[in-house]
Design an enzyme around this catalytic site. Structure first.
Site, PDB file in Angstrom:
ATOM      1  N   GLU A 149      26.258 111.462 -13.688  1.00  0.00           N
ATOM      2  CA  GLU A 149      26.830 112.519 -12.861  1.00  0.00           C
ATOM      3  C   GLU A 149      25.884 113.700 -13.011  1.00  0.00           C
ATOM      4  O   GLU A 149      25.799 114.325 -14.064  1.00  0.00           O
ATOM      5  CB  GLU A 149      28.240 112.898 -13.315  1.00  0.00           C
ATOM      6  CG  GLU A 149      28.943 113.760 -12.271  1.00  0.00           C
ATOM      7  CD  GLU A 149      29.760 114.897 -12.835  1.00  0.00           C
ATOM      8  OE1 GLU A 149      30.641 115.389 -12.130  1.00  0.00           O
ATOM      9  OE2 GLU A 149      29.507 115.329 -13.980  1.00  0.00           O
TER      10      GLU A 149
ATOM     11  N   ASP B 187      33.793 106.885 -19.486  1.00  0.00           N
ATOM     12  CA  ASP B 187      33.240 108.189 -19.189  1.00  0.00           C
ATOM     13  C   ASP B 187      32.589 108.696 -20.466  1.00  0.00           C
ATOM     14  O   ASP B 187      33.174 108.612 -21.551  1.00  0.00           O
ATOM     15  CB  ASP B 187      34.376 109.141 -18.759  1.00  0.00           C
ATOM     16  CG  ASP B 187      33.932 110.144 -17.715  1.00  0.00           C
ATOM     17  OD1 ASP B 187      32.896 110.784 -17.927  1.00  0.00           O
ATOM     18  OD2 ASP B 187      34.644 110.298 -16.703  1.00  0.00           O
TER      19      ASP B 187
ATOM     20  N   HIS C 234      38.090 112.850  -9.007  1.00  0.00           N
ATOM     21  CA  HIS C 234      39.084 113.728  -9.629  1.00  0.00           C
ATOM     22  C   HIS C 234      38.717 115.216  -9.539  1.00  0.00           C
ATOM     23  O   HIS C 234      39.482 116.062  -9.977  1.00  0.00           O
ATOM     24  CB  HIS C 234      39.269 113.326 -11.091  1.00  0.00           C
ATOM     25  CG  HIS C 234      38.017 113.566 -11.897  1.00  0.00           C
ATOM     26  ND1 HIS C 234      36.865 112.845 -11.703  1.00  0.00           N
ATOM     27  CD2 HIS C 234      37.730 114.465 -12.860  1.00  0.00           C
ATOM     28  CE1 HIS C 234      35.933 113.291 -12.511  1.00  0.00           C
ATOM     29  NE2 HIS C 234      36.421 114.269 -13.239  1.00  0.00           N
ATOM     30  N   ASP C 235      37.521 115.505  -9.025  1.00  0.00           N
ATOM     31  CA  ASP C 235      37.091 116.898  -8.868  1.00  0.00           C
ATOM     32  C   ASP C 235      37.123 117.351  -7.412  1.00  0.00           C
ATOM     33  O   ASP C 235      36.764 118.494  -7.121  1.00  0.00           O
ATOM     34  CB  ASP C 235      35.649 117.079  -9.366  1.00  0.00           C
ATOM     35  CG  ASP C 235      35.509 116.878 -10.864  1.00  0.00           C
ATOM     36  OD1 ASP C 235      36.500 117.078 -11.593  1.00  0.00           O
ATOM     37  OD2 ASP C 235      34.400 116.508 -11.292  1.00  0.00           O
TER      38      ASP C 235
HETATM   39  O1  TEU Z   1      32.187 117.768 -13.457  1.00  0.00           O
HETATM   40  C1  TEU Z   1      30.979 118.446 -13.347  1.00  0.00           C
HETATM   41  C2  TEU Z   1      30.926 119.375 -12.261  1.00  0.00           C
HETATM   42  O2  TEU Z   1      29.855 119.695 -11.767  1.00  0.00           O
HETATM   43  C3  TEU Z   1      32.213 119.967 -11.870  1.00  0.00           C
HETATM   44  O3  TEU Z   1      32.357 121.084 -12.660  1.00  0.00           O
HETATM   45  C4  TEU Z   1      32.299 120.304 -10.474  1.00  0.00           C
HETATM   46  O4  TEU Z   1      31.341 121.248 -10.133  1.00  0.00           O
HETATM   47  C5  TEU Z   1      33.649 120.903 -10.245  1.00  0.00           C
HETATM   48  O5  TEU Z   1      34.624 120.082 -10.802  1.00  0.00           O
HETATM   49  C6  TEU Z   1      33.895 121.034  -8.808  1.00  0.00           C
HETATM   50  O6  TEU Z   1      35.106 121.622  -8.664  1.00  0.00           O
HETATM   51  C7  TEU Z   1      32.408 117.050 -14.609  1.00  0.00           C
HETATM   52  C8  TEU Z   1      33.766 116.408 -14.559  1.00  0.00           C
HETATM   53  O7  TEU Z   1      33.808 115.485 -13.504  1.00  0.00           O
HETATM   54  C9  TEU Z   1      34.815 117.470 -14.460  1.00  0.00           C
HETATM   55  O8  TEU Z   1      36.103 116.922 -14.317  1.00  0.00           O
HETATM   56  C10 TEU Z   1      34.734 118.304 -15.719  1.00  0.00           C
HETATM   57  O9  TEU Z   1      35.625 119.367 -15.635  1.00  0.00           O
HETATM   58  C11 TEU Z   1      33.327 118.827 -15.966  1.00  0.00           C
HETATM   59  O10 TEU Z   1      32.320 117.853 -15.769  1.00  0.00           O
HETATM   60  C12 TEU Z   1      33.190 119.295 -17.401  1.00  0.00           C
HETATM   61  O11 TEU Z   1      33.196 118.200 -18.262  1.00  0.00           O
END
Ligand code: TEU
Ligand code: CA
Length: 556
Positions: free
Chosen positions: A256, A98, A329-330
């Site tokens: 992403e 990542d 994970h989000d």
């Molecule tokens: O996520 C980017 C992102 O767009 C997220 O903020 C998403 O909108 C949110 O998690 C939805 O609930 C990335 C990573 O995957 C995330 O884990 C991080 O918190 C974020 O970037 C900041 O680095």
């Protein structure tokens, strides 16, 4: 269409903190991952993406990095990393890191120096702005609630942070910053890693002028992502990164790309290979959002999902490449979100959702536990949660705006919160699901006694073995990777139907998103009746009608 190994791959995402704990401190670690590599190999996975494992104060679980060239203490050491990489390669798999370079941790030495003064080497590594009339430079709000600006007494200025204040945004317009990043990337490539998943890479190029954005009624801030995404120099920077780093190694690169549009995606992931291999877009994850963004229990209306995915499938076809995912994970667990996690239908609906995704065009991602049909967690109190996004939104919507009651909010967090995906991996029926012998950092879902890897690896009809079959099919059938996509019955509220075609071969994919017994639509009846075989199905025998959560892929 040009063939590439990364188009043929299936990626497995590991969230290291929750995957496997090897030393009983309750936190997953690199040695834990090593212990489970055979499990992934057996599943047929070709690429593993690990969420951040670098040194981090963990304000956002590793997405706030304080040292890009070292490993988080809880996870292990650089020696453990070398061992992990060697063990992954030994099994013929690849490892993707990542890459979080839109921002660092506020504890990164660059930021510690940067905030010291306006005229040191690091002063311009971040985005500093003078107050405007004693206030924030703009009305921008961050991704995780509140202002996107933080005031710093020492410099008498604000710095930009699109995520939490402990995640200051790097200044990509500063050439030295870019050089530092490329240098660090090469350092990992020289170690032999196989690719990068680039965190919010669509946000790195900020607008030339910092202006207020529109404010929606009832809101205090203007959402920054809508303003900063796909900025004026983002493609220039990625092309530079490609020349300086990516093109020099054989990598899989996935951006992403939050707030990406179809037109922008064609630039990020165009098949001429000047930027990235593929995008990871979000539009289909927003179809069950409304007024308060994702914080709602709005039900999915299937045509909305199909319209978005069909547009991406057709829009990128032959031009650029997409990632396919339901879970990460989000996101909450898809079987709970768009399937049915009752005892009766959990397995069927998890297999249906898997089929629907894995037969599409793009590179599929399997998020840890998805292959077991792991479900959302039932959180009743915010103290059971860890995620900063959930904690902040709870304060926003329950305590401040009083939009939801405590019960309503906990119900919505249990449906949409990120911690649903972050509960420990369910390995077996022993205490804590076999994840740890200690106290897990986040509660284990109590359903591990019925949903766990040990049982499913043995059971040939399990969700795990169904995923295994899907992954195997992708290796055997070119059409799944390279076939043209056509959607059918886009307005149907219950069925997701599409075809894939390559030369004289054609697949028909029919997925029933409901618990009802449905009739095969007239438009595909003939194809179904004259089918030349079934590639895969979550039901054993064929039938006249479509059974609850049925997914069948016909050769037609
Ligand atoms: O996520 C980017 C992102 O767009 C997220 O903020 C998403 O909108 C949110 O998690 C939805 O609930 C990335 C990573 O995957 C995330 O884990 C991080 O918190 C974020 O970037 C900041 O680095
Ligand atoms: Ca551990």
């Amino acid at each position: 269409m040009e063939k590439s190994w990364w188009k043929e791959a299936v990626v497995y995402q590991i969230y290291p903190r929750s995957f496997m704990d090897s030393n009983g401190d309750g936190i997953g670690d690199l040695q834990g991952i090593i212990q489970k590599l055979d499990y992934l190999k057996n599943l047929g996975i070709s690429v593993i993406w690990v969420s951040p494992i670098y040194k981090s104060p963990n304000k956002d679980n590793g997405y706030d990095i304080s040292d890009y060239r070292d490993i988080m203490e809880e996870f292990g050491t650089l020696e453990d990393f070398d061992e992990l990489l060697a063990e992954v390669h030994k099994r013929g798999m690849k490892l993707v890191m990542d890459l979080v370079v839109n921002h660092t941790s506020d504890q990164h030495p660059w930021f510690l120096e940067s905030r010291k003064s306006k005229d040191n080497k690091y002063s311009d590594y971040y985005i500093w702005k003078d107050p405007v009339d004693g206030n924030e430079p703009t009305n921008w709000g961050g991704y995780f609630s509140g202002s996107a600006w933080q005031y710093d007494e020492n410099r008498g200025q604000y710095y930009l942070h699109q995520f939490v204040p402990e995640q200051p945004d790097l200044n990509w317009d500063n050439e030295t910053v870019r050089k530092e990043v490329y240098d660090m990337m090469r350092w990992w490539c020289e170690k032999g890693i196989d690719g990068f998943r680039m965190d919010v890479i669509s946000l790195i190029s900020k607008p030339e002028e910092y202006r207020d954005g529109p404010i929606h009624p009832g809101e205090k801030y203007s959402f920054c992502g809508a303003i900063t995404a796909n900025g004026p120099r983002v493609h220039e920077y990625l092309q530079e990164m490609n020349r300086e780093v990516l093109s020099r190694y054989d990598l899989i690169t996935v951006g992403e790309t939050t707030c990406v549009t179809l037109d922008e995606a064609k630039k990020y992931a165009r098949s001429d290979g000047k930027e990235l291999n593929m995008v990871f877009q979000f539009e289909h994850m927003d179809v069950d959002s409304d007024e308060y963004g994702k914080w709602t229990d709005k039900k999915l209306y299937l045509p909305d999902l199909k319209k978005v995915l069909n547009r991406w499938e057709k829009g990128l076809e032959g031009v650029a490449w997409n990632s396919l995912y339901w879970d990460n994970h989000d996101q909450p667990r898809v079987v709970s979100r768009w399937g049915n996690d009752s005892d009766q239908y959990r397995e069927l609906s998890a297999k249906m959702l898997a089929t629907c995704l894995h037969m599409m065009e793009g590179t599929p991602y399997v998020y840890q536990g998805e292959e077991l049909g792991m479900t959302n967690m039932h959180f009743t109190d915010i103290s059971q949660c860890d995620d900063i996004e959930e904690k902040n939104i709870y304060v926003d919507l329950v305590q401040d705006a009083k939009v939801y009651t405590h019960e309503q909010m906990m119900d919505i967090i249990s449906k949409k919160g990120r911690d649903n995906a972050r509960t420990p991996m369910q390995w077996d029926t022993t205490e804590n699901a076999g994840f740890t012998t200690g106290t897990p950092w986040l509660g284990v879902n109590p359903n591990y006694t019925t949903i766990n890897a040990a049982d499913q690896v043995e059971d040939e009809n399990s969700i795990y073995n169904y995923y295994k079959k899907l992954i195997q099919l992708r290796k055997e059938e070119d059409i799944i990777v390279y076939g043209n996509y056509e959607s059918l019955e886009e307005e149907d509220e219950n069925l997701y139907i599409y075809t894939r075609s390559l030369q004289n071969k054609k697949l028909l994919v029919i997925c029933n998103f409901t618990d009802k017994d449905l009739k095969v639509p007239d438009s595909v009846r003939e194809m179904v009746e004259k089918n030349r075989g079934i590639l895969i199905s979550n039901y054993k025998e064929g039938a006249e009608r479509l059974r609850p959560y049925e997914a069948t892929v016909y050769l037609v």
